[in-house]
Design a protein around this motif. Sequence first.
Motif, PDB file in Angstrom:
ATOM      1  N   ALA A  16       0.374  14.601 -19.394  1.00 49.18           N
ATOM      2  CA  ALA A  16       0.849  13.215 -19.792  1.00 49.18           C
ATOM      3  C   ALA A  16       2.231  13.130 -19.802  1.00 49.18           C
ATOM      4  N   GLY A  17       3.267  14.023 -20.183  1.00 49.21           N
ATOM      5  CA  GLY A  17       4.402  13.994 -20.324  1.00 49.21           C
ATOM      6  C   GLY A  17       4.876  14.186 -18.836  1.00 49.21           C
ATOM      7  N   GLN A  18       4.358  15.047 -18.280  1.00 52.80           N
ATOM      8  CA  GLN A  18       4.841  15.342 -16.846  1.00 52.80           C
ATOM      9  C   GLN A  18       4.783  13.950 -16.047  1.00 52.80           C
ATOM     10  N   PHE A  19       3.565  13.217 -16.153  1.00 54.23           N
ATOM     11  CA  PHE A  19       3.417  12.028 -15.488  1.00 54.23           C
ATOM     12  C   PHE A  19       4.637  11.150 -15.881  1.00 54.23           C
ATOM     13  N   PHE A  20       4.897  10.925 -16.929  1.00 57.76           N
ATOM     14  CA  PHE A  20       5.964  10.205 -17.560  1.00 57.76           C
ATOM     15  C   PHE A  20       7.426  10.477 -16.784  1.00 57.76           C
ATOM     16  N   ASN A  21       7.580  11.802 -17.152  1.00 59.36           N
ATOM     17  CA  ASN A  21       8.718  12.241 -16.646  1.00 59.36           C
ATOM     18  C   ASN A  21       8.850  12.110 -15.218  1.00 59.36           C
ATOM     19  N   MET A  22       7.867  12.200 -14.483  1.00 53.82           N
ATOM     20  CA  MET A  22       7.983  11.871 -12.678  1.00 53.82           C
ATOM     21  C   MET A  22       8.190  10.506 -12.452  1.00 53.82           C
ATOM     22  N   VAL A  23       7.676   9.546 -13.457  1.00 53.40           N
ATOM     23  CA  VAL A  23       7.725   8.025 -13.034  1.00 53.40           C
ATOM     24  C   VAL A  23       9.171   7.758 -13.143  1.00 53.40           C
ATOM     25  N   VAL A  24       9.726   8.481 -14.212  1.00 50.64           N
ATOM     26  CA  VAL A  24      11.434   7.891 -14.317  1.00 50.64           C
ATOM     27  C   VAL A  24      12.303   8.720 -13.722  1.00 50.64           C
ATOM     28  N   ALA A  25      11.676   9.941 -12.943  1.00 49.83           N
ATOM     29  CA  ALA A  25      12.498  10.968 -12.120  1.00 49.83           C
ATOM     30  C   ALA A  25      12.898  10.196 -10.669  1.00 49.83           C
ATOM     31  N   PHE A  26      13.598   9.261 -10.713  1.00 52.29           N
ATOM     32  CA  PHE A  26      13.719   8.679  -9.333  1.00 52.29           C
ATOM     33  C   PHE A  26      15.225   8.817  -8.833  1.00 52.29           C
ATOM     34  N   THR A  27      16.112   9.248  -9.715  1.00 48.90           N
ATOM     35  CA  THR A  27      17.489   9.521  -9.465  1.00 48.90           C
ATOM     36  C   THR A  27      17.939  10.206  -8.273  1.00 48.90           C
ATOM     37  N   PHE A  28      16.986  11.501  -8.017  1.00 44.19           N
ATOM     38  CA  PHE A  28      17.354  12.415  -7.143  1.00 44.19           C
ATOM     39  C   PHE A  28      17.097  11.772  -5.581  1.00 44.19           C
ATOM     40  N   VAL A 182       4.540  16.912 -29.425  1.00 45.68           N
ATOM     41  CA  VAL A 182       3.275  17.058 -29.266  1.00 45.68           C
ATOM     42  C   VAL A 182       2.985  18.806 -29.013  1.00 45.68           C
ATOM     43  N   LEU A 183       4.093  19.357 -28.349  1.00 45.96           N
ATOM     44  CA  LEU A 183       3.670  20.944 -27.870  1.00 45.96           C
ATOM     45  C   LEU A 183       3.853  21.835 -29.085  1.00 45.96           C
ATOM     46  N   PRO A 184       2.788  22.487 -29.513  1.00 45.09           N
ATOM     47  CA  PRO A 184       2.829  23.287 -30.608  1.00 45.09           C
ATOM     48  C   PRO A 184       3.830  24.611 -30.748  1.00 45.09           C
ATOM     49  N   ALA A 185       4.584  24.369 -31.804  1.00 42.59           N
ATOM     50  CA  ALA A 185       5.309  25.439 -32.087  1.00 42.59           C
ATOM     51  C   ALA A 185       4.664  26.805 -32.369  1.00 42.59           C
ATOM     52  N   HIS A 186       3.403  26.746 -32.879  1.00 49.17           N
ATOM     53  CA  HIS A 186       2.410  27.786 -33.118  1.00 49.17           C
ATOM     54  C   HIS A 186       1.269  27.684 -32.294  1.00 49.17           C
ATOM     55  N   GLY A 187       0.440  28.762 -32.645  1.00 52.17           N
ATOM     56  CA  GLY A 187      -0.698  28.705 -31.667  1.00 52.17           C
ATOM     57  C   GLY A 187      -0.643  29.528 -30.526  1.00 52.17           C
ATOM     58  N   ALA A 188      -1.436  28.982 -29.326  1.00 52.38           N
ATOM     59  CA  ALA A 188      -1.377  29.680 -28.132  1.00 52.38           C
ATOM     60  C   ALA A 188       0.053  29.778 -27.695  1.00 52.38           C
ATOM     61  N   VAL A 189       0.941  28.809 -27.577  1.00 55.62           N
ATOM     62  CA  VAL A 189       2.286  29.022 -26.936  1.00 55.62           C
ATOM     63  C   VAL A 189       3.104  29.904 -27.996  1.00 55.62           C
ATOM     64  N   ALA A 190       2.889  29.949 -29.088  1.00 54.39           N
ATOM     65  CA  ALA A 190       3.835  31.095 -30.052  1.00 54.39           C
ATOM     66  C   ALA A 190       3.213  32.338 -29.662  1.00 54.39           C
ATOM     67  N   ALA A 191       1.964  32.345 -29.473  1.00 55.81           N
ATOM     68  CA  ALA A 191       1.432  33.770 -29.059  1.00 55.81           C
ATOM     69  C   ALA A 191       1.869  34.322 -27.998  1.00 55.81           C
ATOM     70  N   GLY A 192       1.993  33.315 -26.778  1.00 53.36           N
ATOM     71  CA  GLY A 192       2.294  33.655 -25.658  1.00 53.36           C
ATOM     72  C   GLY A 192       3.822  34.079 -25.880  1.00 53.36           C
ATOM     73  N   ARG A 193       4.636  33.638 -26.483  1.00 49.05           N
ATOM     74  CA  ARG A 193       6.089  34.227 -26.813  1.00 49.05           C
ATOM     75  C   ARG A 193       5.932  35.550 -27.547  1.00 49.05           C
TER      76      ARG A 193
END
Length: 414
Positions: A16-28, A182-193
Motif C-alpha cells: 500500500a505504501g509502495q502504491f502511494f509512493n509511486m503515485v507521487v514519484a513523478f519527478t524523475f 506500520v512496519l514492525p520494529a519487532h517480529g519477522a523484520v527484526a528476526a530477519g535483522r
Amino acid sequence: MRGLRAVPRTVWLLAAGQFFNMVVAFTFVYFFVYLTHGRGLSVAQAGLISGIGGVGMVAGNFTGGWFGDKFGHRRVLLIGSLVGGVGVLTLPVLPLALLYVVPPLSQYAGGCVRAANGALVAVTVPEGGRRQAFAVMRFAGNAGFTVGPPLGALLIAHVSYTWLFVVDGLGTLVFAAYAWRVLPAHGAVAAGRAESAAPGPGVFAELRRRPTVLVLLAAILVTDLVYRQQYATLPVDLDRHGLDTGVYGWLLAINGGVILLLELPAALALRGRAPLRIIGAGLVLVGAGYAVLAVGTGLGTAVAMMLLLTLGEILYKTPATAYVADQAPAHVQGRFQSLYSGVSVSGVVLSAPLGGALYTVAPGLLWPVCAVLAGAAGCVVLAAGRGRGGSRSGGVAAGSPDPETGSLVRRTSG
C-alpha cells in the motif's frame, strides 16, 4: 485468489505504501524536461545531470542491502525515504552547482529504498510464498506508476513545476511516516535483522557456492540492457519509420495494462513451477519481441514486440527476485537482494549510450543484436535450470507448510 491469503499483512501494508509512493514519484519522469524548459539548461547539461542521477540510483540499489544487513532494512527504508523526500523538496530552489549533487543523492537514497523493500519482503515471507509477495509489490508499484505521470502532467499544466516537486517530496515524507508507523520494529523484520547479524561467510563466498545465482545475475544484467531499449532507442526508431509519439505512448500503455491484468494471476498459477525455467522462458520472450522488430519496424510489429516483451517481463521479473531471495542465506539476504536490484536496473545507465551508439553506426543491427543477447541469456538460464543448482523452486520449500493447505509438501525440482 487463494494464494494471496498466504501473503503476510506486513507485505500488504508495504505494498500500500509502495502504491502511494509511486503515485507521487513523478519527478524523475519530467526531470529532464524541467531542466531544459524550467531551468533553461542545454540538452547536454540536462543529460549530464540526469546521467549522474541515474548512476546514483543504480549505486543505491547495489549498496542498500549492505546497509540493511548491518543496520536493519526498515531503518534503511526510513532514512532513504527521508533523504529522498527532502532532496526533491529542495530542487526548485537549488543553484545550478547543487543540481549536480542533490538529485544524484536523492536518487541514491531512492535506490537504497528499493533494495530495502525487496529485503523486507524476503525476510518477512518464508520460502514458498515469496513469488506471490513480490508479485503483490510489483502490482502495487506498477499501478501507482500508471496513475502518477498523468497527475504530474496535470500539475505542470495547471500549476507549476514547483508544485510537482512539492507534492513528490511531501508524498515521500508521508510514505516515510507511514512506513515508520506500520512496519514492525519487532517480529519477522527484526528476526530477519538478527539472522543477518549472525556470523557467516561473506556474500561473495556464498555466491560462489550458488553458481546458478551468478548465472541468473549475469543473464538479468544482459537482458536489462536489452529490455530498456524500449525507453531509449525504440522511440527514435519508431519516429524514423513514421510512427509518432502518440504510437509510442500507446505501446507503453499496452505494457502497463497487460502487466496489471496478468502478472498477479501468472505468479499464482506458476508458483509451484521450477523458477529458472520460467525465468529463462521470459528472457527468451524478450528476445523474441526484438526479433519481431528485426523483421521491420511498423505498427503491427511494434505492437507484437511490446506484447512479447511484456509477457517476458511478467514471466521473469517476479520469479527472479523470489529465486534470489530463496537462495540467499539469512545473514546476507539484504546483500543478495541488493545485487539483484542493482543488475535489474543497470540498463538505466547503460542501455541508452550502448544502444544509441550501435543505432548511430548501424541502425539495422540494433534489434537483431538485442534479440540474440536476450535469447542467449534465456537459453543459459534454461540450461542452468536443468542442472542440480536449479532445484530450489522459489515456489514451495521442501519440508515447509504449503501456504494454502498447511500440509508439508515436497519441493518441486528445478
